[in-house]
Motif scaffolding. Sequence first.
Motif, PDB file in Angstrom:
ATOM      1  N   ASP A 234       0.871  -1.119   0.024  1.00 12.81           N
ATOM      2  CA  ASP A 234       0.043   0.227   0.027  1.00 12.81           C
ATOM      3  C   ASP A 234       0.907   1.226   0.000  1.00 12.81           C
ATOM      4  N   ASN A 235       0.767   1.930  -1.164  1.00 14.91           N
ATOM      5  CA  ASN A 235       1.685   3.159  -0.932  1.00 14.91           C
ATOM      6  C   ASN A 235       1.602   4.142  -0.136  1.00 14.91           C
ATOM      7  N   LEU A 236       0.249   4.093   0.403  1.00 14.94           N
ATOM      8  CA  LEU A 236      -0.067   5.224   1.628  1.00 14.94           C
ATOM      9  C   LEU A 236       0.587   4.816   2.843  1.00 14.94           C
ATOM     10  N   THR A 237       0.923   3.620   3.073  1.00 18.34           N
ATOM     11  CA  THR A 237       1.582   3.248   4.200  1.00 18.34           C
ATOM     12  C   THR A 237       2.904   4.021   4.686  1.00 18.34           C
ATOM     13  N   LEU A 238       2.942   4.344   5.736  1.00 16.61           N
ATOM     14  CA  LEU A 238       4.135   5.142   6.177  1.00 16.61           C
ATOM     15  C   LEU A 238       4.989   3.942   6.951  1.00 16.61           C
ATOM     16  N   ARG A 239       6.180   4.142   6.765  1.00 15.84           N
ATOM     17  CA  ARG A 239       7.336   3.408   7.559  1.00 15.84           C
ATOM     18  C   ARG A 239       7.514   3.827   8.797  1.00 15.84           C
ATOM     19  N   ASP A 240       7.751   3.018   9.655  1.00 12.47           N
ATOM     20  CA  ASP A 240       7.800   3.188  10.930  1.00 12.47           C
ATOM     21  C   ASP A 240       8.999   4.301  11.293  1.00 12.47           C
ATOM     22  N   ILE A 241       8.713   5.143  12.339  1.00 12.45           N
ATOM     23  CA  ILE A 241       9.839   5.908  12.809  1.00 12.45           C
ATOM     24  C   ILE A 241      10.149   5.364  14.235  1.00 12.45           C
ATOM     25  N   VAL A 242      11.374   4.860  14.491  1.00 15.40           N
ATOM     26  CA  VAL A 242      11.864   4.582  15.736  1.00 15.40           C
ATOM     27  C   VAL A 242      12.385   5.533  16.544  1.00 15.40           C
ATOM     28  N   LEU A 243      11.896   6.019  17.803  1.00 14.19           N
ATOM     29  CA  LEU A 243      12.277   7.102  18.499  1.00 14.19           C
ATOM     30  C   LEU A 243      12.751   6.535  20.193  1.00 14.19           C
ATOM     31  N   PRO A 244      14.040   6.936  20.549  1.00 16.02           N
ATOM     32  CA  PRO A 244      14.507   6.606  21.778  1.00 16.02           C
ATOM     33  C   PRO A 244      13.552   7.161  22.716  1.00 16.02           C
ATOM     34  N   LEU A 269      15.575  16.521  14.339  1.00 17.15           N
ATOM     35  CA  LEU A 269      15.556  14.890  14.597  1.00 17.15           C
ATOM     36  C   LEU A 269      16.469  14.488  13.085  1.00 17.15           C
ATOM     37  N   ALA A 270      17.500  13.732  13.718  1.00 17.61           N
ATOM     38  CA  ALA A 270      18.175  13.093  12.605  1.00 17.61           C
ATOM     39  C   ALA A 270      18.535  11.599  12.597  1.00 17.61           C
ATOM     40  N   GLY A 271      18.827  10.825  11.666  1.00 20.88           N
ATOM     41  CA  GLY A 271      19.081   9.466  11.883  1.00 20.88           C
ATOM     42  C   GLY A 271      19.158   8.758  10.636  1.00 20.88           C
ATOM     43  N   LYS A 272      18.927   7.577  10.529  1.00 20.71           N
ATOM     44  CA  LYS A 272      19.231   6.630   9.272  1.00 20.71           C
ATOM     45  C   LYS A 272      18.074   5.719   9.101  1.00 20.71           C
ATOM     46  N   ILE A 273      18.599   4.877   8.051  1.00 22.38           N
ATOM     47  CA  ILE A 273      17.517   3.662   7.896  1.00 22.38           C
ATOM     48  C   ILE A 273      18.060   2.491   8.231  1.00 22.38           C
ATOM     49  N   GLU A 274      17.147   1.507   8.805  1.00 24.08           N
ATOM     50  CA  GLU A 274      17.723   0.316   9.136  1.00 24.08           C
ATOM     51  C   GLU A 274      16.517  -0.764   8.907  1.00 24.08           C
ATOM     52  N   ARG A 275      16.652  -1.429   8.090  1.00 23.11           N
ATOM     53  CA  ARG A 275      15.719  -2.670   7.667  1.00 23.11           C
ATOM     54  C   ARG A 275      14.174  -2.155   7.515  1.00 23.11           C
ATOM     55  N   LYS A 277      12.996   0.587   8.377  1.00 21.79           N
ATOM     56  CA  LYS A 277      12.463   1.425   9.255  1.00 21.79           C
ATOM     57  C   LYS A 277      13.456   2.843   9.571  1.00 21.79           C
ATOM     58  N   LEU A 278      12.777   3.783   9.905  1.00 22.52           N
ATOM     59  CA  LEU A 278      13.592   5.078   9.930  1.00 22.52           C
ATOM     60  C   LEU A 278      13.874   5.275  11.680  1.00 22.52           C
ATOM     61  N   VAL A 279      15.200   5.522  11.820  1.00 21.80           N
ATOM     62  CA  VAL A 279      15.662   5.180  13.372  1.00 21.80           C
ATOM     63  C   VAL A 279      16.324   6.834  13.575  1.00 21.80           C
ATOM     64  N   VAL A 280      15.574   7.457  14.683  1.00 18.38           N
ATOM     65  CA  VAL A 280      16.428   8.656  15.155  1.00 18.38           C
ATOM     66  C   VAL A 280      17.497   8.318  15.829  1.00 18.38           C
ATOM     67  N   THR A 281      18.596   8.843  15.726  1.00 20.71           N
ATOM     68  CA  THR A 281      19.786   8.513  16.474  1.00 20.71           C
ATOM     69  C   THR A 281      20.383   9.883  17.016  1.00 20.71           C
ATOM     70  N   HIS A 282      20.053  11.003  16.473  1.00 19.08           N
ATOM     71  CA  HIS A 282      20.584  12.302  16.845  1.00 19.08           C
ATOM     72  C   HIS A 282      19.412  13.168  17.130  1.00 19.08           C
ATOM     73  N   LEU A 283      19.910  14.086  18.134  1.00 15.95           N
ATOM     74  CA  LEU A 283      18.742  15.302  18.027  1.00 15.95           C
ATOM     75  C   LEU A 283      20.043  16.624  18.208  1.00 15.95           C
ATOM     76  N   LEU A 284      19.742  17.460  17.133  1.00 15.52           N
ATOM     77  CA  LEU A 284      20.856  18.571  16.883  1.00 15.52           C
ATOM     78  C   LEU A 284      20.072  19.856  17.266  1.00 15.52           C
ATOM     79  N   ILE A 285      20.512  20.599  17.976  1.00 16.40           N
ATOM     80  CA  ILE A 285      20.134  21.579  18.613  1.00 16.40           C
ATOM     81  C   ILE A 285      20.927  22.834  17.920  1.00 16.40           C
ATOM     82  N   PRO A 286      20.130  23.573  17.016  1.00 14.40           N
ATOM     83  CA  PRO A 286      20.919  24.615  16.218  1.00 14.40           C
ATOM     84  C   PRO A 286      20.748  25.984  16.860  1.00 14.40           C
TER      85      PRO A 286
END
Length: 412
Positions: A234-244, A269-275, A277-286
């Motif tokens: 389903d093209n409308l299905t969003l991939r999971d975002i994993v948040l610590p 919120l920054a991160g990477k793709i793993e299997r 899923k979108l995984v948040v690994t960094h919190l950047l404070i500008p």
Amino acid sequence: MNKEKSETKTIKHLSSKDIGMSDPRARLKALSDQGSNVEMDRNIPPQRYYRSGVEMIRMADMYMKDNDLEHAYILYVKFITIFVEKIRDHPQFHMVPSKDKEQNQQTLRKIIPKAEELKKQLLEQYQADFEKYLEDAKEREKIEKEKLKQEELEKLREEEERKNKQAALAAVRAAKAAMSTVVTSPEESKLKKVPSIAQKPLISLSTDIAAQTSKEKRTPTIDRSTKPSVLMSDNLTLRDIVLPTKLMHNFLMVAFGNTMNNKETCGILAGKIERHKLVVTHLLIPEQTGSPDSCVTHNEEDIFDYQDQHNLITLGWIHTHPTQTAFLSSVDLHTHCAYQLMMAEAIAIVCAPKYDETGFFILTPEYGLDFIANCRESGFHPHPTKPPLYMEAKHCKMDVTAAIEVVDLRRK
């Protein structure tokens, strides 16, 4: 020729939805349409699009390494659509530095042939999927016919048994009637015995059902969901975002000083793709300037440099409401629109410490995203509330074991 006829005959038994989803060229066109369906928001500076283009290619390369060819192809097409067809129409295009334009052109020269090669690979993969689907359809049709045949035979057996039971009952009733009409004298009864009619023993209903069940052949069951999983996507299905889980706590600790002074704080919120899923690994404070109801970032190139050095992609943003509840204001909606246009899964997190609330939001894909993208108002301004412009981001998943790295880029 015979193979073509056979395939055509099988296709007749497929629904129109199945054909559209499984036909190789139709599937490829759906991917291309998804990638090329890009609307330029004139309120977003063109430099932001050029920056997003860098992340787009980075993310596509991640997908290629993960052998996720479909998502990679969509991003390549989106990149080509933006920087070949759309960006020149932006009213501020002339303000883009020439070095950014040149780097973008160099990337395009690499991406266009790469996308063409990927297109061929996908078409071959879809053709193989389609042939497998046709084979499965034939097998399902064969099983269905066998099942119908068994059901018809069972009906005939049941009808035959019903007739036999009726005949046996009729014979019993006739025998009883004959016995009741025969009259004999006592002397005759001593010399004669009334002939008895042999009676076929009746089979009880429970015994009959048990016997019938034991005779049945096991017919194969049909699983109508045996189509390849890629055809059911389903093209409308969003991939999971994993948040610590500790992300919000750590952010509120960083924002504590501003919160006490009734000033908003924001982070990326920054991160990477793993299997997949979108995984948040960094919190950047500008670097930023906050007020009671807004927050403006500065020196965004610091964020870009850090993400480039650590190969990170932007997955959304987070900010505080020092004295209000957790919701998206009109300014928040326009801010988040830029994130979600570049990535459908991008989220906006709002922390309201005074009310102990945390909201995870996205613009509604079917209405809010287009509405805000086409809204030309700026600053705080009213928006209609129905249909809703934003919703809870249900694709967010919390992970108590995941780590989060907080990078404070503010110049103190």
